[in-house]
Motif scaffolding. Structure first.
Motif, mmCIF file in Angstrom:
data_model
loop_
_atom_site.group_PDB
_atom_site.id
_atom_site.type_symbol
_atom_site.label_atom_id
_atom_site.label_comp_id
_atom_site.label_asym_id
_atom_site.label_seq_id
_atom_site.Cartn_x
_atom_site.Cartn_y
_atom_site.Cartn_z
ATOM 1 N N ALA A 22 0.821 -1.210 0.000
ATOM 2 C CA ALA A 22 0.000 0.000 0.000
ATOM 3 C C ALA A 22 0.860 1.268 0.000
ATOM 4 O O ALA A 22 0.575 2.219 -0.721
ATOM 5 C CB ALA A 22 -0.928 -0.010 1.213
ATOM 6 N N ALA A 24 4.059 1.878 -1.075
ATOM 7 C CA ALA A 24 4.722 2.171 -2.339
ATOM 8 C C ALA A 24 3.696 2.552 -3.404
ATOM 9 O O ALA A 24 3.923 3.466 -4.192
ATOM 10 C CB ALA A 24 5.542 0.968 -2.791
ATOM 11 N N GLN A 26 0.813 4.016 -2.962
ATOM 12 C CA GLN A 26 0.363 5.388 -2.712
ATOM 13 C C GLN A 26 1.394 6.413 -3.165
ATOM 14 O O GLN A 26 1.044 7.436 -3.737
ATOM 15 C CB GLN A 26 0.084 5.583 -1.222
ATOM 16 C CG GLN A 26 -1.348 5.288 -0.872
ATOM 17 C CD GLN A 26 -1.657 5.564 0.574
ATOM 18 O OE1 GLN A 26 -0.771 5.916 1.362
ATOM 19 N NE2 GLN A 26 -2.892 5.407 0.953
ATOM 20 N N ARG A 27 2.664 6.111 -2.895
ATOM 21 C CA ARG A 27 3.704 7.056 -3.318
ATOM 22 C C ARG A 27 3.735 7.182 -4.829
ATOM 23 O O ARG A 27 3.860 8.278 -5.373
ATOM 24 C CB ARG A 27 5.080 6.609 -2.811
ATOM 25 C CG ARG A 27 5.315 6.962 -1.364
ATOM 26 C CD ARG A 27 6.776 7.215 -1.072
ATOM 27 N NE ARG A 27 7.283 8.379 -1.783
ATOM 28 C CZ ARG A 27 8.573 8.656 -1.898
ATOM 29 N NH1 ARG A 27 9.456 7.859 -1.375
ATOM 30 N NH2 ARG A 27 8.971 9.715 -2.539
ATOM 31 N N LEU A 28 3.647 6.048 -5.511
ATOM 32 C CA LEU A 28 3.633 6.077 -6.971
ATOM 33 C C LEU A 28 2.447 6.891 -7.465
ATOM 34 O O LEU A 28 2.572 7.743 -8.333
ATOM 35 C CB LEU A 28 3.548 4.653 -7.527
ATOM 36 C CG LEU A 28 4.805 3.806 -7.436
ATOM 37 C CD1 LEU A 28 4.498 2.375 -7.836
ATOM 38 C CD2 LEU A 28 5.895 4.377 -8.336
ATOM 39 N N THR A 29 1.301 6.618 -6.863
ATOM 40 C CA THR A 29 0.076 7.308 -7.256
ATOM 41 C C THR A 29 0.212 8.813 -7.126
ATOM 42 O O THR A 29 -0.140 9.568 -8.012
ATOM 43 C CB THR A 29 -1.082 6.843 -6.351
ATOM 44 O OG1 THR A 29 -1.170 5.434 -6.424
ATOM 45 C CG2 THR A 29 -2.375 7.449 -6.790
ATOM 46 N N SER A 30 0.766 9.233 -5.974
ATOM 47 C CA SER A 30 0.830 10.667 -5.741
ATOM 48 C C SER A 30 1.854 11.329 -6.660
ATOM 49 O O SER A 30 1.855 12.525 -6.829
ATOM 50 C CB SER A 30 1.138 10.956 -4.277
ATOM 51 O OG SER A 30 2.357 10.380 -3.931
ATOM 52 N N MET A 31 2.756 10.536 -7.252
ATOM 53 C CA MET A 31 3.703 11.127 -8.190
ATOM 54 C C MET A 31 3.225 10.940 -9.624
ATOM 55 O O MET A 31 3.970 11.198 -10.564
ATOM 56 C CB MET A 31 5.081 10.529 -7.982
ATOM 57 C CG MET A 31 5.591 10.905 -6.595
ATOM 58 S SD MET A 31 7.184 10.201 -6.209
ATOM 59 C CE MET A 31 8.247 11.441 -6.897
ATOM 60 N N GLY A 32 2.010 10.493 -9.777
ATOM 61 C CA GLY A 32 1.412 10.459 -11.110
ATOM 62 C C GLY A 32 1.411 9.105 -11.780
ATOM 63 O O GLY A 32 1.062 8.994 -12.943
ATOM 64 N N ILE A 33 1.820 8.058 -11.043
ATOM 65 C CA ILE A 33 1.831 6.736 -11.660
ATOM 66 C C ILE A 33 0.728 5.893 -11.039
ATOM 67 O O ILE A 33 0.855 5.426 -9.913
ATOM 68 C CB ILE A 33 3.204 6.054 -11.460
ATOM 69 C CG1 ILE A 33 4.291 6.917 -12.107
ATOM 70 C CG2 ILE A 33 3.201 4.651 -12.055
ATOM 71 C CD1 ILE A 33 5.683 6.504 -11.746
ATOM 72 N N ASN A 34 -0.375 5.735 -11.751
ATOM 73 C CA ASN A 34 -1.469 4.901 -11.261
ATOM 74 C C ASN A 34 -1.932 4.008 -12.400
ATOM 75 O O ASN A 34 -1.450 4.142 -13.524
ATOM 76 C CB ASN A 34 -2.611 5.772 -10.718
ATOM 77 C CG ASN A 34 -3.255 6.571 -11.814
ATOM 78 O OD1 ASN A 34 -2.574 7.258 -12.565
ATOM 79 N ND2 ASN A 34 -4.565 6.495 -11.923
ATOM 80 N N ARG A 54 3.178 12.342 -16.913
ATOM 81 C CA ARG A 54 2.486 13.582 -16.549
ATOM 82 C C ARG A 54 3.429 14.776 -16.429
ATOM 83 O O ARG A 54 3.381 15.538 -15.465
ATOM 84 C CB ARG A 54 1.719 13.415 -15.248
ATOM 85 C CG ARG A 54 0.635 12.366 -15.327
ATOM 86 C CD ARG A 54 -0.124 12.259 -14.029
ATOM 87 N NE ARG A 54 -0.836 10.992 -13.943
ATOM 88 C CZ ARG A 54 -2.023 10.761 -14.480
ATOM 89 N NH1 ARG A 54 -2.643 11.697 -15.137
ATOM 90 N NH2 ARG A 54 -2.606 9.582 -14.355
ATOM 91 N N LYS A 67 7.251 -4.816 -10.162
ATOM 92 C CA LYS A 67 5.892 -5.007 -9.654
ATOM 93 C C LYS A 67 4.867 -4.117 -10.346
ATOM 94 O O LYS A 67 3.697 -4.131 -10.000
ATOM 95 C CB LYS A 67 5.871 -4.719 -8.152
ATOM 96 C CG LYS A 67 6.775 -5.678 -7.402
ATOM 97 C CD LYS A 67 6.722 -5.448 -5.929
ATOM 98 C CE LYS A 67 7.496 -6.537 -5.219
ATOM 99 N NZ LYS A 67 7.528 -6.320 -3.776
#
Lengths: 73, 679
Positions: A22, A24, A26-34, A54, A67
């Motif tokens: 969760a 890692a 979230q960190r990816l998500t907040s930096m634009g990788i989802n 982005r 992953k």
């Protein structure tokens, strides 16, 4: 579907799945990788992978890049 | 009446440049309550009004993923500032808006400062500010802080936005919970259902119900905890369960639903507002082609780190020497002018030399932080962990541990302070704990003395072997602690590689000053205290005050507490064959390792011919063991003070205990093996 770590430099891919924990994710998500983001692989040698996403370049450790599952777009 | 304003934004958006531009000289630097995250507060005056400006840590998001994010979130919820200025990078609006949306969810009074407009222009990115303003329902101010364009507009917008909101609030007199037009079409029904229940609880009034509802869907641990402990949990639980079930079907996981909806909105905004024209090769792309290349980049990192090291320690040297000289003369002046000998010695040998010990670090730190701030501001700093990540991971260390490790060869104090860039707490503790094992420059005089006295033919090799021993022990310790204490792998590297640009001198200088000041304030007292304590133990013995002649009279100092401690330690070190003088010198070495040399001279009563005396008092094996012991044992007082500041007493004491044991074991091994080999 294949891991981000297996992509080639210059390839453009779409993220399909992120299998990391969760924190890692979230960190990816907040930096634009989802899931659904378009990534352009800028650098992929033996170390971390650099992707352009982005409007900014993000370096992702190789373990984590294993992953992040992608598909060509 | 003073307004409180918070600055928030992603890292690398130029937040500190804007903070500096808005605030004047009066900047307060401290820590956020309970954590080591730096807190900066400044003041601004505009049109007769006073503003308190709080600089929040740079974050990408407001989840509870790192201390920085928790600090920012707690501040926004609990302090409820008059205005939150969200600073966004116009060249990467897509990513920056993710934080903006979350700030809206939380219900903060918002103003968007769109920085780096000049850079966006160069990259062929056009942002329609007016349209963005309309869509978000937030005042947007375009600016280029590094070129000082738009700062006055920002100040005016800050004042206007606050005053407009005040007026509105008087008229409506109700909490405008739906103040922003941004909605998540696919989630709104769920959000309404949840927030209508949440609103029933008076105790949750300080939160925006919409925010709580979204966070519940997102499965945020912190908010879950709050709601579970509230009165409405019973009513809410079945509803939430049902909603999550529905969302799971559609999105896989309910957490992903919120993320996806946020980015959907952002994609639409960006489509409407941003126009990209040219796509020519930028300087950053060209530089990165070389600097992040596996082979060339790795080769280039060596000269960069070498320059960092040389600049820090060589350029600062004359300044440190001047400071040392000034304090030495000050001691002499005090000793000759104060007739009370006790007081004179306390001041000269204790306090003055303690303050001097602190201030000699001042130039080293200033130059180090200047160099680091310079590399940071240029954008190169973010590339170093990228290049070193794989190698460092092999030893259980994060890629970012490289810089502190290299700095450790100069001085462990700035090196430990340089670990602040490591976000993960365990990674950071580990990087700090191994740092004292890297042989700092203060240990070189000890090696030089012993290698010169006993290994004259192999001086270079012997000295080099000490450095190698330090590195090997540091890496082995990292591996061992990773397996035994932390039991986790180092946090994955996820780092933004910002655009390169020429550093702004005023930003670099201001950052440098703030960091150095922080060290002087916090570590200073501990160091002065330590030096005075050792002074005390030298001039006092069981028979009482011995007089300040101890420092010149080896027979007299033999009666001091330091000598007694040394004598008590002698049996412990009998296998290594060190006498009580060597043991006492180790006690003095706590102040700073180079003090060991001076103390040996004092204790043996030898001046210029110390080398000869040492050659007789030690055998090659016992000397080598002594050098290794000096390398490993106890971080000096300054290092200890910094470890305590950064990660607390518990870890500082742990470092002391571990390094003492390690030093003893290694010295013993050297003695045993040495005796076995050389008789």
């Amino acid at each position: 579907m294949y891991p981000l770590a297996f992509t080639k430099e210059g390839e453009e891919v779409i993220v399909k799945k992120i299998d990391a924990g969760a924190g890692a994710t979230q960190r990816l998500t907040s930096m634009g990788i989802n899931v659904g983001s378009k990534l352009k692989v800028v650098r992929n040698q033996n170390g971390p992978v650099i992707v352009s996403v982005r409007g900014s370049n993000i370096a992702i450790g190789r373990g984590l890049a294993m992953k992040i599952m992608c598909e060509k777009c | 009446m003073e307004y409180e304003i918070a600055l928030i934004g992603n890292p690398n958006v130029g937040k500190s440049t804007i903070f500096n531009a808005l605030t004047g000289e009066n900047v307060y630097i401290g820590n956020w309550a309970g954590v080591t995250v730096e807190k900066k507060v400044g003041e601004m005056e505009y049109k007769g009004k006073k503003f308190k400006i709080v600089d929040l840590p740079g974050v990408y998001s407001l989840t509870a993923n790192s201390i920085d994010e928790i600090v920012a979130r707690d501040y926004l919820i609990n302090e409820n500032p008059d205005l939150v200025v969200n600073i966004a990078d116009a060249t990467a609006l897509e990513r920056n808006l993710y934080l903006t949306l979350q700030l809206m969810e939380i219900g903060a009074d918002l103003l968007l400062a769109l920085n780096k407009m000049d850079l966006a222009d160069n990259l062929g990115i056009e942002v329609d500010v007016k349209k963005l303003e309309d869509i978000l329902g937030v005042k947007v101010v375009p600016l280029s802080a590094s070129k000082k364009i738009g700062i006055e507009d920002l100040k005016e917008a800050i004042l206007n936005t606050i005053e407009e909101k005040r007026k509105k609030r008087k008229n409506v007199n109700a909490k405008d919970k739906d103040k922003y037009p941004i909605k998540y079409p696919h989630l709104e029904t769920y959000i309404k259902r949840l927030s209508s229940i949440i609103e029933k609880d008076e105790a949750l009034k300080k939160y925006n119900p919409r925010y709580l509802a979204i966070k519940l869907i997102e499965n945020d641990e912190y908010i879950n905890e709050i709601i579970k402990n509230s009165k409405i949990w019973e009513d809410l639980e079945p509803v939430l369960k049902e909603i999550k079930k529905e969302l799971s079907k559609k999105y896989g996981e309910p957490e992903l639903a919120v993320v996806e909806e946020r980015y959907k909105i952002i994609d639409r905004i960006v489509k409407d507002v941003v126009k990209k024209t040219s796509g020519k090769l930028t300087t950053t792309e060209m530089l990165d082609d070389v600097l992040t290349d596996e082979k060339i980049g790795t080769l280039l990192i060596i000269p960069f780190l070498w320059m960092l090291f040389k600049f820090t320690f060589d350029a600062s040297k004359p300044f440190s020497e001047i400071i040392q000289y000034i304090f030495a003369s000050l001691s002499t002046v005090i000793k000759t002018s104060i007739s009370n000998k006790f007081l004179a010695s306390l001041l000269a040998d204790g306090v003055i030399s303690g303050v001097g010990a602190v201030l000699t670090f001042f130039p080293i730190l200033a130059f180090l932080f200047f160099a680091i701030s310079f590399l940071e501001d240029s954008g190169y700093m973010a590339r170093i962990p990228f290049i070193m990540d794989r190698v460092m991971n092999k030893f259980g260390l994060p890629g970012k541990a490289v810089i502190p490790m290299v700095m450790g060869f100069g001085c462990n104090v700035p090196a430990i302070m340089a670990t602040r860039t490591i976000e993960n707490r365990e990674d950071r503790i580990l990087t700090i704990l191994i740092n004292p094992l890297l042989s700092c420059s203060a240990r070189l005089p000890i090696y030089a003395l012993f290698a010169g006295a006993l290994f004259s033919k192999y001086q270079g090799v012997v000295i080099l072997s000490m450095y190698a021993l330090g590195v090997i022990l540091a890496l082995l310790t990292a591996l061992m602690f990773r397996r035994l204490i932390f039991k986790t792998s180092p946090a994955y590297l996820i780092v933004e590689l910002p655009q390169y640009h020429i550093p702004h001198l005023n930003v670099v200088l201001k950052n440098t000053w703030e960091r150095v000041y922080d060290f002087l304030k916090k570590a200073g007292t501990v160091i002065v205290f330590g030096v005075v304590l050792v002074w005390f133990l030298s001039v006092y013995g069981p028979s009482g005050y011995l007089g300040d002649e101890v420092f010149n009279n080896p027979n007299l100092i033999a009666h001091s507490y330091v000598a007694i401690i040394g004598k008590m330690l002698t049996p412990l070190f009998a296998p290594m064959g060190w006498d009580w003088r060597a043991c006492s010198a180790l006690v003095f070495g706590i102040i700073a390792k180079e003090v060991v040399v001076g103390s040996l001279a004092m204790l043996y009563g030898a001046g210029e011919n110390l080398s000869n005396v040492i050659a007789h008092a030690f055998s090659p094996v016992s000397a080598y063991a002594f050098m290794a012991f000096c390398l490993i044992y106890l971080p000096c007082i300054a290092t200890l003070a910094v470890i305590k500041n950064e990660i607390g007493w518990k870890w500082a004491l742990f470092a002391v205990a571990y390094e003492m044991i390690l030093a003893y074991v290694v010295a013993l091994l050297i003695s045993v093996i040495g005796h076995f080999l050389f008789g």
